[in-house]
Design a protein around this motif. Structure first.
Motif, PDB file in Angstrom:
ATOM      1  N   PHE A 298       0.830  -1.211   0.000  1.00  0.00           N
ATOM      2  CA  PHE A 298       0.000   0.000   0.000  1.00  0.00           C
ATOM      3  C   PHE A 298       0.860   1.255   0.000  1.00  0.00           C
ATOM      4  CE2 PHE A 298      -2.291   3.350   2.251  1.00  0.00           C
ATOM      5  CZ  PHE A 298      -3.494   3.372   1.585  1.00  0.00           C
ATOM      6  N   PHE A 299       1.898   1.264   0.840  1.00  0.00           N
ATOM      7  CA  PHE A 299       2.765   2.436   0.930  1.00  0.00           C
ATOM      8  C   PHE A 299       3.705   2.528  -0.272  1.00  0.00           C
ATOM      9  CE2 PHE A 299       1.663   1.104   5.230  1.00  0.00           C
ATOM     10  CZ  PHE A 299       1.116   2.264   5.738  1.00  0.00           C
ATOM     11  N   MET A 300       4.162   1.387  -0.777  1.00  0.00           N
ATOM     12  CA  MET A 300       5.076   1.402  -1.911  1.00  0.00           C
ATOM     13  C   MET A 300       4.387   1.894  -3.181  1.00  0.00           C
ATOM     14  SD  MET A 300       7.997   0.735  -0.846  1.00  0.00           S
ATOM     15  CE  MET A 300       8.756   0.716  -2.458  1.00  0.00           C
ATOM     16  N   ILE A 301       3.080   1.654  -3.306  1.00  0.00           N
ATOM     17  CA  ILE A 301       2.344   2.190  -4.453  1.00  0.00           C
ATOM     18  C   ILE A 301       2.364   3.714  -4.417  1.00  0.00           C
ATOM     19  CG2 ILE A 301       0.028   2.438  -5.426  1.00  0.00           C
ATOM     20  CD1 ILE A 301      -0.433  -0.503  -4.719  1.00  0.00           C
ATOM     21  N   HIS A 302       2.204   4.304  -3.239  1.00  0.00           N
ATOM     22  CA  HIS A 302       2.305   5.755  -3.108  1.00  0.00           C
ATOM     23  C   HIS A 302       3.698   6.255  -3.475  1.00  0.00           C
ATOM     24  CE1 HIS A 302      -1.409   5.280  -0.778  1.00  0.00           C
ATOM     25  NE2 HIS A 302      -1.584   6.572  -0.907  1.00  0.00           N
ATOM     26  N   VAL A 303       4.715   5.583  -2.916  1.00  0.00           N
ATOM     27  CA  VAL A 303       6.092   6.029  -3.114  1.00  0.00           C
ATOM     28  C   VAL A 303       6.498   5.912  -4.581  1.00  0.00           C
ATOM     29  CG1 VAL A 303       8.498   5.547  -2.548  1.00  0.00           C
ATOM     30  CG2 VAL A 303       6.759   5.481  -0.752  1.00  0.00           C
ATOM     31  N   LEU A 304       6.250   4.756  -5.186  1.00  0.00           N
ATOM     32  CA  LEU A 304       6.680   4.535  -6.563  1.00  0.00           C
ATOM     33  C   LEU A 304       5.865   5.375  -7.541  1.00  0.00           C
ATOM     34  CD1 LEU A 304       7.250   0.675  -6.495  1.00  0.00           C
ATOM     35  CD2 LEU A 304       8.973   2.488  -6.519  1.00  0.00           C
ATOM     36  N   GLY A 305       4.552   5.500  -7.312  1.00  0.00           N
ATOM     37  CA  GLY A 305       3.747   6.364  -8.173  1.00  0.00           C
ATOM     38  C   GLY A 305       4.213   7.810  -8.121  1.00  0.00           C
ATOM     39  N   GLU A 417      -5.287   5.792  -7.927  1.00  0.00           N
ATOM     40  CA  GLU A 417      -6.546   5.911  -7.193  1.00  0.00           C
ATOM     41  C   GLU A 417      -7.403   4.666  -7.409  1.00  0.00           C
ATOM     42  OE1 GLU A 417      -7.633   8.008  -5.070  1.00  0.00           O
ATOM     43  OE2 GLU A 417      -6.449   9.832  -5.267  1.00  0.00           O
ATOM     44  N   ASP A 418      -7.349   4.108  -8.580  1.00  0.00           N
ATOM     45  CA  ASP A 418      -8.107   2.889  -8.872  1.00  0.00           C
ATOM     46  C   ASP A 418      -7.571   1.720  -8.052  1.00  0.00           C
ATOM     47  OD1 ASP A 418      -9.889   1.146 -10.095  1.00  0.00           O
ATOM     48  OD2 ASP A 418      -8.486   0.657 -11.689  1.00  0.00           O
ATOM     49  N   ILE A 419      -6.262   1.652  -7.893  1.00  0.00           N
ATOM     50  CA  ILE A 419      -5.666   0.564  -7.111  1.00  0.00           C
ATOM     51  C   ILE A 419      -6.045   0.683  -5.639  1.00  0.00           C
ATOM     52  CG2 ILE A 419      -3.501  -0.464  -6.330  1.00  0.00           C
ATOM     53  CD1 ILE A 419      -2.223   0.491  -8.898  1.00  0.00           C
ATOM     54  N   LEU A 420      -5.947   1.885  -5.101  1.00  0.00           N
ATOM     55  CA  LEU A 420      -5.981   2.066  -3.651  1.00  0.00           C
ATOM     56  C   LEU A 420      -7.373   2.264  -3.078  1.00  0.00           C
ATOM     57  CD1 LEU A 420      -2.910   4.448  -3.321  1.00  0.00           C
ATOM     58  CD2 LEU A 420      -2.996   2.030  -2.744  1.00  0.00           C
ATOM     59  N   ASN A 421      -8.243   2.941  -3.811  1.00  0.00           N
ATOM     60  CA  ASN A 421      -9.454   3.447  -3.187  1.00  0.00           C
ATOM     61  C   ASN A 421     -10.735   2.745  -3.578  1.00  0.00           C
ATOM     62  OD1 ASN A 421      -7.982   5.450  -1.904  1.00  0.00           O
ATOM     63  ND2 ASN A 421      -8.114   6.810  -3.668  1.00  0.00           N
ATOM     64  N   TYR A 422     -10.749   1.990  -4.635  1.00  0.00           N
ATOM     65  CA  TYR A 422     -12.023   1.508  -5.145  1.00  0.00           C
ATOM     66  C   TYR A 422     -12.038  -0.017  -5.247  1.00  0.00           C
ATOM     67  CZ  TYR A 422     -11.959   6.360  -6.215  1.00  0.00           C
ATOM     68  OH  TYR A 422     -11.828   7.709  -6.111  1.00  0.00           O
ATOM     69  N   GLN A 423     -11.593  -0.669  -4.175  1.00  0.00           N
ATOM     70  CA  GLN A 423     -11.594  -2.117  -4.140  1.00  0.00           C
ATOM     71  C   GLN A 423     -12.766  -2.663  -3.326  1.00  0.00           C
ATOM     72  OE1 GLN A 423      -9.535  -3.715  -5.964  1.00  0.00           O
ATOM     73  NE2 GLN A 423      -8.083  -2.117  -6.484  1.00  0.00           N
ATOM     74  N   LEU A 429     -11.634   3.187   1.214  1.00  0.00           N
ATOM     75  CA  LEU A 429     -12.503   4.310   0.880  1.00  0.00           C
ATOM     76  C   LEU A 429     -12.278   5.468   1.830  1.00  0.00           C
ATOM     77  CD1 LEU A 429     -15.819   2.435   0.052  1.00  0.00           C
ATOM     78  CD2 LEU A 429     -14.333   3.597  -1.547  1.00  0.00           C
ATOM     79  N   GLU A 430     -11.945   5.134   3.082  1.00  0.00           N
ATOM     80  CA  GLU A 430     -11.691   6.186   4.064  1.00  0.00           C
ATOM     81  C   GLU A 430     -10.414   6.948   3.730  1.00  0.00           C
ATOM     82  OE1 GLU A 430     -11.607   4.065   7.681  1.00  0.00           O
ATOM     83  OE2 GLU A 430     -13.786   3.880   7.847  1.00  0.00           O
ATOM     84  N   TYR A 431      -9.533   6.330   2.963  1.00  0.00           N
ATOM     85  CA  TYR A 431      -8.264   6.959   2.617  1.00  0.00           C
ATOM     86  C   TYR A 431      -8.345   7.759   1.324  1.00  0.00           C
ATOM     87  CZ  TYR A 431      -3.200   7.294   2.738  1.00  0.00           C
ATOM     88  OH  TYR A 431      -1.921   7.758   2.810  1.00  0.00           O
ATOM     89  N   ASN A 432      -9.552   7.915   0.774  1.00  0.00           N
ATOM     90  CA  ASN A 432      -9.759   8.561  -0.524  1.00  0.00           C
ATOM     91  C   ASN A 432      -9.159   9.957  -0.561  1.00  0.00           C
ATOM     92  OD1 ASN A 432     -10.733   9.236  -3.044  1.00  0.00           O
ATOM     93  ND2 ASN A 432     -12.726   9.829  -2.263  1.00  0.00           N
ATOM     94  N   GLY A 433      -8.399  10.263  -1.586  1.00  0.00           N
ATOM     95  CA  GLY A 433      -7.864  11.604  -1.793  1.00  0.00           C
ATOM     96  C   GLY A 433      -6.420  11.752  -1.410  1.00  0.00           C
ATOM     97  N   CYS A 434      -5.905  10.885  -0.509  1.00  0.00           N
ATOM     98  CA  CYS A 434      -4.528  11.038  -0.063  1.00  0.00           C
ATOM     99  C   CYS A 434      -3.542  10.713  -1.177  1.00  0.00           C
ATOM    100  CB  CYS A 434      -4.278  10.135   1.150  1.00  0.00           C
ATOM    101  SG  CYS A 434      -5.121  10.694   2.649  1.00  0.00           S
ATOM    102  N   ALA A 435      -3.838   9.694  -1.969  1.00  0.00           N
ATOM    103  CA  ALA A 435      -2.947   9.370  -3.079  1.00  0.00           C
ATOM    104  C   ALA A 435      -2.840  10.533  -4.050  1.00  0.00           C
ATOM    105  CB  ALA A 435      -3.451   8.111  -3.803  1.00  0.00           C
ATOM    106  N   THR A 436      -3.955  11.237  -4.282  1.00  0.00           N
ATOM    107  CA  THR A 436      -3.927  12.404  -5.173  1.00  0.00           C
ATOM    108  C   THR A 436      -2.975  13.464  -4.649  1.00  0.00           C
ATOM    109  OG1 THR A 436      -6.217  11.965  -5.795  1.00  0.00           O
ATOM    110  CG2 THR A 436      -5.348  14.157  -6.273  1.00  0.00           C
ATOM    111  N   SER A 437      -3.039  13.745  -3.349  1.00  0.00           N
ATOM    112  CA  SER A 437      -2.158  14.754  -2.766  1.00  0.00           C
ATOM    113  C   SER A 437      -0.697  14.344  -2.880  1.00  0.00           C
ATOM    114  CB  SER A 437      -2.531  14.980  -1.293  1.00  0.00           C
ATOM    115  OG  SER A 437      -3.823  15.510  -1.178  1.00  0.00           O
ATOM    116  N   VAL A 438      -0.412  13.061  -2.647  1.00  0.00           N
ATOM    117  CA  VAL A 438       0.969  12.576  -2.740  1.00  0.00           C
ATOM    118  C   VAL A 438       1.494  12.733  -4.162  1.00  0.00           C
ATOM    119  CG1 VAL A 438       2.427  10.529  -2.575  1.00  0.00           C
ATOM    120  CG2 VAL A 438       0.737  11.002  -0.805  1.00  0.00           C
TER     121      VAL A 438
END
Length: 527
Positions: A298-305, A417-423, A429-438
């Motif tokens: 989960f965290f590596m997807i943020h970092v690598l993206g 966002e598709d990977i992290l938020n809409y499974q 779902l509670e984490y929605n939007g954080c990946a966008t900011s990163v």
């Protein structure tokens, strides 16, 4: 039909919001591209040296990064999001209007810093709002959103060009240093007059009078409808306290069916997101309690993206800033007037690429577009290195490079966002939007850092290192993307395992079923 009826109905339902968010990104593009062609006139206006005026460029980029980092704070409610967009768009018009009266480089740097902060808020809020509205279908709308950046970046230099001074502040003598010429070529990105620049303050006497202030006032007027559009959306959504509530708009049958289907799920997700306390900015995302117990993937997807966008947006900033410097130096040695068109061609290709990506993002998955664009960027820069003496291929390669780099950011945004938020799992779902900011913050940081890094290398090693740096950065970005695909696979396996475990817990075991049947038989015999 070319577009599914569901997508059309969804767009009709949110057309006013979508068009408004697209318009504020036009303001973003309008503000990001005007500084390059007007930098020499602003230098004359502030009576400053070239080394001083370059801090204006840095202040805008740095505060854009800060605004992108904290912009997610305003996503908690629709009122706060639209209010932030309204104030930011209005600030950009105000900054355009007051730039002609900034006769000191410090005042100009402060004005550019404020505009950069407003641009960062626009960047984050508009992306988050569109992803929130369209979720899994956001790719096509994000492509259109980022098309308006390129459109605004094209309009801004076209407005400024008729008002630019052809001779700067007059005819100057003296020997200019290599560093000064480098910065001048980087920031100007257009044909320059044949005269030298010195480290001394440039006099205003005896030179051609600049009329660039008219360009800024025109851009302020052109941008003014954008905050008005945001204010009208707030009025239509009954978010302005001083205005009476109007009659709600009736829904047609398709919209009503969609509203009924998504109503319960949307309300539950919003309530849980509010309880989670995550607002979408980087700082609150890092403090989110729901991060506990999440897998490393989960965290590596943020970092690598974020690192992929750090590299690719860094290439965009470096190429737009230094392609002119590379073209006028050996072995190309293009005339200054001819080389000045390269930056315009690059931005035009980015604009056309984002427009072309709108239908492509509907037909193809974001991951496939990302793979194709990253590979295309590497091949293009490699071909530019091979045909380093061809003037024609420099223009062709510039156009191809802009096309391949144009849609990487919105595709990466939709993909992560598709990977992290809409499974379908509540904690995501509670984490929605954080990946966008990163991702937005990483892209802004890459654009700022790579310009400084590539510029320093060109200064020390020569202009030939320009394309070599681009190739290395592009290859690193592709390797990081391969790592992202790997962690996406691991994360998908984790989600599949979690779903199976949840299903096993919910289903009663065979022993429980047998005991229940035995109890029913004993009850019948006793009766």
């Amino acid at each position: 039909m070319f577009v599914e009826e569901r997508i059309v109905t969804l767009f009709k339902r949110n057309a006013h919001h979508t068009l408004t968010y697209w318009s504020v990104f036009f303001s973003f593009g309008l503000c990001i591209a005007f500084l390059g062609p007007t930098i020499l006139d602003l230098q004359c206006q502030t009576n400053s040296t070239l080394s001083q005026i370059t801090w204006v460029f840095f202040s805008q980029q740095f505060c854009l990064l800060i605004g992108s980092s904290i912009g997610g704070v305003f996503k908690r409610t629709l009122f706060s999001a639209l209010s932030a967009l309204f104030v930011s768009a209005l600030i950009i018009s105000v900054i355009f209007a007051i730039i002609p009266v900034c006769n000191n480089v410090l005042l100009l740097a402060i004005a550019m810093a404020v505009s950069g902060f407003a641009m960062g808020i626009i960047d984050t809020i508009a992306n988050i709002q569109l992803v929130t509205i369209y979720q899994r279908d956001s790719a096509v709308f994000l492509q259109a959103l980022h098309f308006f950046i390129g459109f605004g970046a094209l309009v801004s230099p076209l407005i400024a060009d008729p008002f630019l001074s052809e001779t700067g502040c007059g005819n100057h003598t003296g020997n200019g240093t290599e560093i000064m010429h480098h910065f001048r070529n980087m920031l100007r990105n257009s044909p320059i007059a044949e005269h030298n620049i010195t480290q001394s303050h440039l006099p205003h006497e005896g030179g051609e009078e600049s009329n660039v202030h008219y360009a800024f006032w025109i851009m302020a007027l052109i941008n003014l409808p954008v905050p008005i559009a945001v204010l009208f959306l707030m009025y239509r959504e009954q978010l302005i306290p001083c205005c009476p509530n109007g009659t709600p708009r009736l829904l047609d049958k398709d919209e009503l069916a969609m509203e009924t289907q998504q109503g319960a799920e949307g309300s539950d997700a919003e309530q849980k997101e509010h309880e989670a306390g995550g607002h979408g900015d980087i700082f609150s995302c890092c403090q989110n309690d729901n991060l506990r117990g999440l897998p490393v993937s989960f965290f590596m997807i943020h970092v690598l993206g974020g690192m992929v966008l750090f590299m690719t947006d860094g290439i965009v900033g470096a190429y737009a800033g230094f392609v002119y410097t590379y073209a006028v130096a050996p072995p190309m040695s293009l005339p200054h007037k001819t080389a000045g068109y390269l930056a315009s061609i690059f931005w035009a290709a980015i604009t056309a690429g984002r427009l072309l990506s709108i239908p492509l993002s509907y037909r193809f998955q974001p991951v496939r577009l990302l793979m194709f664009n990253l590979a295309g960027a590497i091949v293009t820069v490699l071909m530019l290195l091979i045909f380093y003496t061809s003037n024609i291929f420099l223009f062709v390669g510039t156009c191809l490079c802009g096309l391949f780099l144009s849609s990487i950011f919105p595709c990466m945004l939709a993909y992560t966002e598709d990977i992290l938020n809409y499974q379908g799992i509540v904690k995501y779902l509670e984490y929605n939007g954080c990946a966008t900011s990163v991702l937005v913050t990483s892209a802004g940081m890459g654009e700022m850092v790579m310009q400084v890094l590539v510029g320093s290398i060109i200064q020390t090693e020569g202009s030939y290192s320009f394309l070599l740096c681009g190739l290395i950065i592009a290859c690193i970005g592709f390797i990081l993307f391969i790592g992202l695909l790997l962690f996406h696979r691991l994360h998908r396996n984790y989600l599949s395992g979690t779903t199976k475990k949840s299903a096993m817990v919910e289903e009663p075991g065979p022993e429980q079923n047998g005991s229940a049947i035995t109890e029913q038989k004993e009850a019948k015999e006793s009766s």
